[in-house]
Write an enzyme that holds these catalytic residues in place. Sequence first.
Site, PDB file in Angstrom:
ATOM      1  N   PHE A  99     -11.707  53.325  -4.594  1.00  0.00           N
ATOM      2  CA  PHE A  99     -12.760  52.744  -5.424  1.00  0.00           C
ATOM      3  C   PHE A  99     -13.787  53.773  -5.901  1.00  0.00           C
ATOM      4  CE2 PHE A  99     -13.922  52.269  -0.939  1.00  0.00           C
ATOM      5  CZ  PHE A  99     -15.203  52.824  -0.894  1.00  0.00           C
TER       6      PHE A  99
ATOM      7  N   HIS B  63     -28.864  49.191  -2.801  1.00  0.00           N
ATOM      8  CA  HIS B  63     -28.407  50.188  -1.828  1.00  0.00           C
ATOM      9  C   HIS B  63     -29.514  50.444  -0.819  1.00  0.00           C
ATOM     10  CE1 HIS B  63     -27.090  53.974  -0.025  1.00  0.00           C
ATOM     11  NE2 HIS B  63     -28.328  54.383  -0.210  1.00  0.00           N
TER      12      HIS B  63
ATOM     13  N   ARG C 240     -27.911  40.407  -0.944  1.00  0.00           N
ATOM     14  CA  ARG C 240     -26.550  40.308  -1.494  1.00  0.00           C
ATOM     15  C   ARG C 240     -26.009  38.893  -1.354  1.00  0.00           C
ATOM     16  NH1 ARG C 240     -24.617  46.042   1.177  1.00  0.00           N
ATOM     17  NH2 ARG C 240     -25.093  47.414  -0.597  1.00  0.00           N
TER      18      ARG C 240
ATOM     19  N   ASN D  43     -23.118  44.999  -6.129  1.00  0.00           N
ATOM     20  CA  ASN D  43     -23.824  44.364  -5.007  1.00  0.00           C
ATOM     21  C   ASN D  43     -25.330  44.646  -4.999  1.00  0.00           C
ATOM     22  OD1 ASN D  43     -23.595  46.980  -4.128  1.00  0.00           O
ATOM     23  ND2 ASN D  43     -22.232  46.529  -2.409  1.00  0.00           N
TER      24      ASN D  43
ATOM     25  N   GLU E 268     -30.694  61.317   1.616  1.00  0.00           N
ATOM     26  CA  GLU E 268     -30.802  60.626   0.327  1.00  0.00           C
ATOM     27  C   GLU E 268     -32.214  60.728  -0.262  1.00  0.00           C
ATOM     28  OE1 GLU E 268     -29.261  56.721   1.268  1.00  0.00           O
ATOM     29  OE2 GLU E 268     -27.221  57.508   1.520  1.00  0.00           O
TER      30      GLU E 268
ATOM     31  N   LYS F 248     -29.548  48.734  -7.871  1.00  0.00           N
ATOM     32  CA  LYS F 248     -28.438  49.293  -8.640  1.00  0.00           C
ATOM     33  C   LYS F 248     -28.493  48.786 -10.089  1.00  0.00           C
ATOM     34  CE  LYS F 248     -25.438  49.855  -4.587  1.00  0.00           C
ATOM     35  NZ  LYS F 248     -24.091  49.602  -4.015  1.00  0.00           N
TER      36      LYS F 248
ATOM     37  N   ARG G  29     -31.263  47.196   5.957  1.00  0.00           N
ATOM     38  CA  ARG G  29     -29.813  46.934   5.889  1.00  0.00           C
ATOM     39  C   ARG G  29     -29.535  45.461   6.204  1.00  0.00           C
ATOM     40  NH1 ARG G  29     -25.822  50.490   3.851  1.00  0.00           N
ATOM     41  NH2 ARG G  29     -24.360  49.721   5.412  1.00  0.00           N
TER      42      ARG G  29
ATOM     43  N   THR H   4     -21.919  44.569   2.874  1.00  0.00           N
ATOM     44  CA  THR H   4     -21.508  45.282   1.661  1.00  0.00           C
ATOM     45  C   THR H   4     -20.797  44.356   0.678  1.00  0.00           C
ATOM     46  OG1 THR H   4     -21.219  47.279   2.992  1.00  0.00           O
ATOM     47  CG2 THR H   4     -20.178  47.258   0.822  1.00  0.00           C
TER      48      THR H   4
ATOM     49  N   TYR I 283     -22.757  59.687  -3.153  1.00  0.00           N
ATOM     50  CA  TYR I 283     -21.603  58.970  -2.595  1.00  0.00           C
ATOM     51  C   TYR I 283     -20.487  59.923  -2.143  1.00  0.00           C
ATOM     52  CZ  TYR I 283     -23.289  54.245  -3.777  1.00  0.00           C
ATOM     53  OH  TYR I 283     -23.978  53.058  -3.828  1.00  0.00           O
TER      54      TYR I 283
HETATM   55  P1  ATP Z   1     -24.158  51.276  -0.515  1.00  0.00           P
HETATM   56  O1  ATP Z   1     -23.901  52.635   0.087  1.00  0.00           O
HETATM   57  O2  ATP Z   1     -23.800  51.189  -1.977  1.00  0.00           O
HETATM   58  O3  ATP Z   1     -25.518  50.786  -0.221  1.00  0.00           O
HETATM   59  P2  ATP Z   1     -22.839  50.114   1.718  1.00  0.00           P
HETATM   60  O4  ATP Z   1     -23.482  51.178   2.524  1.00  0.00           O
HETATM   61  O5  ATP Z   1     -23.062  48.701   2.132  1.00  0.00           O
HETATM   62  O6  ATP Z   1     -23.215  50.216   0.189  1.00  0.00           O
HETATM   63  P3  ATP Z   1     -20.490  51.732   1.597  1.00  0.00           P
HETATM   64  O7  ATP Z   1     -19.404  51.639   2.575  1.00  0.00           O
HETATM   65  O8  ATP Z   1     -21.413  52.893   1.646  1.00  0.00           O
HETATM   66  O9  ATP Z   1     -21.290  50.348   1.637  1.00  0.00           O
HETATM   67  O10 ATP Z   1     -19.823  51.659   0.151  1.00  0.00           O
HETATM   68  C1  ATP Z   1     -20.514  52.095  -0.996  1.00  0.00           C
HETATM   69  C2  ATP Z   1     -20.196  51.172  -2.155  1.00  0.00           C
HETATM   70  O11 ATP Z   1     -18.835  51.309  -2.492  1.00  0.00           O
HETATM   71  C3  ATP Z   1     -20.393  49.695  -1.818  1.00  0.00           C
HETATM   72  O12 ATP Z   1     -21.679  49.265  -2.130  1.00  0.00           O
HETATM   73  C4  ATP Z   1     -19.371  49.023  -2.704  1.00  0.00           C
HETATM   74  O13 ATP Z   1     -19.884  48.754  -4.006  1.00  0.00           O
HETATM   75  C5  ATP Z   1     -18.269  50.058  -2.844  1.00  0.00           C
HETATM   76  N1  ATP Z   1     -17.179  49.783  -1.909  1.00  0.00           N
HETATM   77  C6  ATP Z   1     -17.162  50.017  -0.583  1.00  0.00           C
HETATM   78  N2  ATP Z   1     -16.000  49.653  -0.029  1.00  0.00           N
HETATM   79  C7  ATP Z   1     -15.247  49.182  -1.047  1.00  0.00           C
HETATM   80  C8  ATP Z   1     -13.930  48.646  -1.139  1.00  0.00           C
HETATM   81  N3  ATP Z   1     -13.152  48.523  -0.056  1.00  0.00           N
HETATM   82  N4  ATP Z   1     -13.496  48.255  -2.357  1.00  0.00           N
HETATM   83  C9  ATP Z   1     -14.275  48.368  -3.461  1.00  0.00           C
HETATM   84  N5  ATP Z   1     -15.523  48.863  -3.441  1.00  0.00           N
HETATM   85  C10 ATP Z   1     -16.006  49.267  -2.260  1.00  0.00           C
HETATM   86 MG    MG Z   2     -23.449  53.203   2.017  1.00  0.00          MG
END
Ligand code: ATP
Ligand code: MG
Length: 137
Positions: free
Chosen positions: A57, A115, A102, A112, A126, A9, A85, A91, A49
């Site tokens: 968020f 991805h 992370r 973080n 994706e 990222k 993962r 996350t 996304y």
């Molecule tokens: P990513 O898809 O970015 O790899 P992830 O799969 O671990 O991360 P997701 O649930 O897909 O997590 O969330 C996507 C992104 O949105 C996270 O990486 C984080 O930066 C942000 N995010 C997710 N949940 C929250 C939350 N509750 N508050 C703030 N930001 C959040």
């Molecule tokens: Mg995700």
Amino acid sequence: MERTYVMVKPDGVQRNLAGEIISRFEKKGFQLVGLKLMQITPELAGKHYGEHEGKPFYGELIDFITSGPVVAMVWQGQNVVSVIRNMMGKTNPAEAAPGTIRGDYAVFMGNNVVHGSDSPESAEREINLFFSPEELV
Ligand code: ATP
Ligand code: MG
């Protein structure tokens, strides 16, 4: 063989962590089959996304992921989706175990560093969003 979409990222690129992240996956034994530095447009960010649209968020997430270049990659290997993962960690970096990417390099949920696709189905979607077939070896 299974494939997954991974990206360093904007915070990870800015902090010069791309090499370290690539190195971890190389050393693990996965094969890099696609790689490019790119700037994500708001349109592409919205598609990537889409599952988070409407969440509190979401706006910040789109602003962040479009804030600077990302290193977009496709990695291949046995169980690569779930293993990557696990190597990324939770996350929320505050809860990510030491030894994970992370856990070692991030503090805030929004920044973080990396991805990785969350399922083989997401990976397929994706990969097609970010790469054309001729860009993959
Ligand atoms: P990513 O898809 O970015 O790899 P992830 O799969 O671990 O991360 P997701 O649930 O897909 O997590 O969330 C996507 C992104 O949105 C996270 O990486 C984080 O930066 C942000 N995010 C997710 N949940 C929250 C939350 N509750 N508050 C703030 N930001 C959040
Ligand atoms: Mg995700």
